[in-house]
Write a protein that holds these residues in place. Structure first.
Motif, PDB file in Angstrom:
ATOM      1  N   ALA A  85       0.832  -1.208   0.000  1.00 23.53           N
ATOM      2  CA  ALA A  85       0.000   0.000   0.000  1.00 23.53           C
ATOM      3  C   ALA A  85       0.868   1.261   0.000  1.00 23.53           C
ATOM      4  N   GLU A  86       1.914   1.275   0.802  1.00 25.89           N
ATOM      5  CA  GLU A  86       2.829   2.430   0.834  1.00 25.89           C
ATOM      6  C   GLU A  86       3.523   2.612  -0.509  1.00 25.89           C
ATOM      7  N   THR A  87       3.949   1.513  -1.105  1.00 22.65           N
ATOM      8  CA  THR A  87       4.634   1.563  -2.398  1.00 22.65           C
ATOM      9  C   THR A  87       3.682   2.057  -3.488  1.00 22.65           C
ATOM     10  N   LEU A  88       2.447   1.597  -3.429  1.00 21.20           N
ATOM     11  CA  LEU A  88       1.452   2.046  -4.401  1.00 21.20           C
ATOM     12  C   LEU A  88       1.177   3.545  -4.240  1.00 21.20           C
ATOM     13  N   THR A  89       1.082   4.008  -3.018  1.00 22.32           N
ATOM     14  CA  THR A  89       0.879   5.441  -2.781  1.00 22.32           C
ATOM     15  C   THR A  89       2.044   6.240  -3.357  1.00 22.32           C
ATOM     16  N   ASP A  90       3.274   5.767  -3.105  1.00 25.17           N
ATOM     17  CA  ASP A  90       4.442   6.458  -3.669  1.00 25.17           C
ATOM     18  C   ASP A  90       4.377   6.496  -5.192  1.00 25.17           C
ATOM     19  N   ALA A  91       3.981   5.386  -5.801  1.00 29.69           N
ATOM     20  CA  ALA A  91       3.866   5.338  -7.262  1.00 29.69           C
ATOM     21  C   ALA A  91       2.790   6.304  -7.755  1.00 29.69           C
ATOM     22  N   ALA A  92       1.678   6.362  -7.040  1.00 30.80           N
ATOM     23  CA  ALA A  92       0.590   7.266  -7.441  1.00 30.80           C
ATOM     24  C   ALA A  92       1.032   8.725  -7.361  1.00 30.80           C
ATOM     25  N   MET A  93       1.908   9.036  -6.410  1.00 35.28           N
ATOM     26  CA  MET A  93       2.389  10.410  -6.271  1.00 35.28           C
ATOM     27  C   MET A  93       3.290  10.811  -7.438  1.00 35.28           C
ATOM     28  N   SER A  94       3.892   9.827  -8.090  1.00 35.95           N
ATOM     29  CA  SER A  94       4.809  10.141  -9.189  1.00 35.95           C
ATOM     30  C   SER A  94       4.097  10.236 -10.538  1.00 35.95           C
ATOM     31  N   ILE A  95       2.817   9.920 -10.556  1.00 36.30           N
ATOM     32  CA  ILE A  95       2.085   9.969 -11.823  1.00 36.30           C
ATOM     33  C   ILE A  95       1.872  11.422 -12.247  1.00 36.30           C
ATOM     34  N   ASP A  96       2.107  11.677 -13.505  1.00 35.21           N
ATOM     35  CA  ASP A  96       1.895  12.988 -14.104  1.00 35.21           C
ATOM     36  C   ASP A  96       0.397  13.117 -14.416  1.00 35.21           C
ATOM     37  N   TYR A  97      -0.308  13.901 -13.601  1.00 34.48           N
ATOM     38  CA  TYR A  97      -1.755  14.045 -13.758  1.00 34.48           C
ATOM     39  C   TYR A  97      -2.128  14.591 -15.135  1.00 34.48           C
ATOM     40  N   LYS A  98      -1.341  15.531 -15.642  1.00 31.94           N
ATOM     41  CA  LYS A  98      -1.656  16.091 -16.961  1.00 31.94           C
ATOM     42  C   LYS A  98      -1.504  15.032 -18.057  1.00 31.94           C
ATOM     43  N   LEU A  99      -0.539  14.141 -17.890  1.00 25.64           N
ATOM     44  CA  LEU A  99      -0.385  13.059 -18.848  1.00 25.64           C
ATOM     45  C   LEU A  99      -1.572  12.103 -18.762  1.00 25.64           C
ATOM     46  N   GLU A 100      -2.018  11.798 -17.547  1.00 22.75           N
ATOM     47  CA  GLU A 100      -3.212  10.957 -17.385  1.00 22.75           C
ATOM     48  C   GLU A 100      -4.400  11.560 -18.126  1.00 22.75           C
ATOM     49  N   LEU A 101      -4.609  12.857 -17.956  1.00 26.28           N
ATOM     50  CA  LEU A 101      -5.718  13.527 -18.645  1.00 26.28           C
ATOM     51  C   LEU A 101      -5.532  13.478 -20.160  1.00 26.28           C
ATOM     52  N   GLY A 102      -4.297  13.715 -20.608  1.00 22.72           N
ATOM     53  CA  GLY A 102      -4.020  13.702 -22.042  1.00 22.72           C
ATOM     54  C   GLY A 102      -4.248  12.331 -22.665  1.00 22.72           C
ATOM     55  N   ILE A 103      -3.782  11.284 -21.990  1.00 25.49           N
ATOM     56  CA  ILE A 103      -3.981   9.918 -22.507  1.00 25.49           C
ATOM     57  C   ILE A 103      -5.470   9.600 -22.580  1.00 25.49           C
ATOM     58  N   ARG A 104      -6.200  10.009 -21.572  1.00 23.45           N
ATOM     59  CA  ARG A 104      -7.647   9.734 -21.561  1.00 23.45           C
ATOM     60  C   ARG A 104      -8.377  10.534 -22.641  1.00 23.45           C
ATOM     61  N   GLU A 105      -7.894  11.719 -22.945  1.00 25.87           N
ATOM     62  CA  GLU A 105      -8.477  12.481 -24.050  1.00 25.87           C
ATOM     63  C   GLU A 105      -8.167  11.792 -25.376  1.00 25.87           C
TER      64      GLU A 105
END
Length: 193
Positions: A85-105
């Motif tokens: 769970a801690e490792t997953l949280t750390d990974a989630a913090m490193s995600i580029d939110y703008k890239l997530e939005l762009g990929i979904r668009e």
């Protein structure tokens, strides 16, 4: 003999595409703008990709690997659910939110990219389900529901505040985790009584 500049490879195009998508959105990865950003010709682009759709799918596959597949593999190698769970949280913090939005668009516009995003979502949900099952001793249907709730919260944060600081993300993740741990601890006490 002069040392030449390294040739721009397919992975360079994909990395540039993801960078441009994050920084400038889907319009920046159309053929003319991406070639301009690379400082290269269409011929160089087409040397590596059959067409623009192949480039978009390649970008999505790269995003899937770095933001989902690699993280899932790391978590699978860990045995302690709390460490996972801690490792997953750390990974989630490193995600580029703008890239997530762009990929979904892009997924909204391109069915092949949508298929890749669907695979990422399913893999992320499966990882979360397994984590809920292990941490809170849940049966799969309930763990699946909890995974959906957490993933919806994560996706919602991306939509409402793609500029959110890592500190704020961590604070919200800690609060969410506390809510989940408290809920399941209270429920376990009620069941034991």
């Amino acid at each position: 003999m002069a040392v030449g500049k390294r040739r721009f490879q397919a992975e360079d195009w994909l990395a540039l595409g993801l960078k441009e998508l994050s920084a400038r959105g889907p319009e920046a990865i159309k053929l003319a703008p991406i070639c301009a950003a690379a400082g290269l010709t269409r011929g160089s682009f087409y040397y590596h990709f059959n067409d623009h759709d192949a480039f978009l799918v390649g970008m999505a596959e790269t995003w899937l690997e770095t933001q989902t597949t690699n993280v899932a593999a790391i978590l699978k190698g860990l045995r302690d659910p709390d460490v996972q769970a801690e490792t997953l949280t750390d990974a989630a913090m490193s995600i580029d939110y703008k890239l997530e939005l762009g990929i979904r668009e892009l997924a909204r516009r391109n069915g092949d990219v949508a298929d890749v995003v669907k695979r990422a979502d399913n893999m992320r949900l499966s990882v979360l389900m397994d984590l809920y099952a292990a941490r809170f001793d849940l049966e799969r249907p309930e763990a699946w529901d909890m995974a959906h709730l957490e993933y919806a919260a994560f996706a919602g944060l991306i939509l409402i505040d793609p500029e959110m600081s890592e500190e704020r993300q961590r604070d919200l993740a800690a609060r969410f985790d506390l809510i989940m741990r408290t809920f399941f601890a209270t429920r376990d006490l009620e069941t034991d009584a």
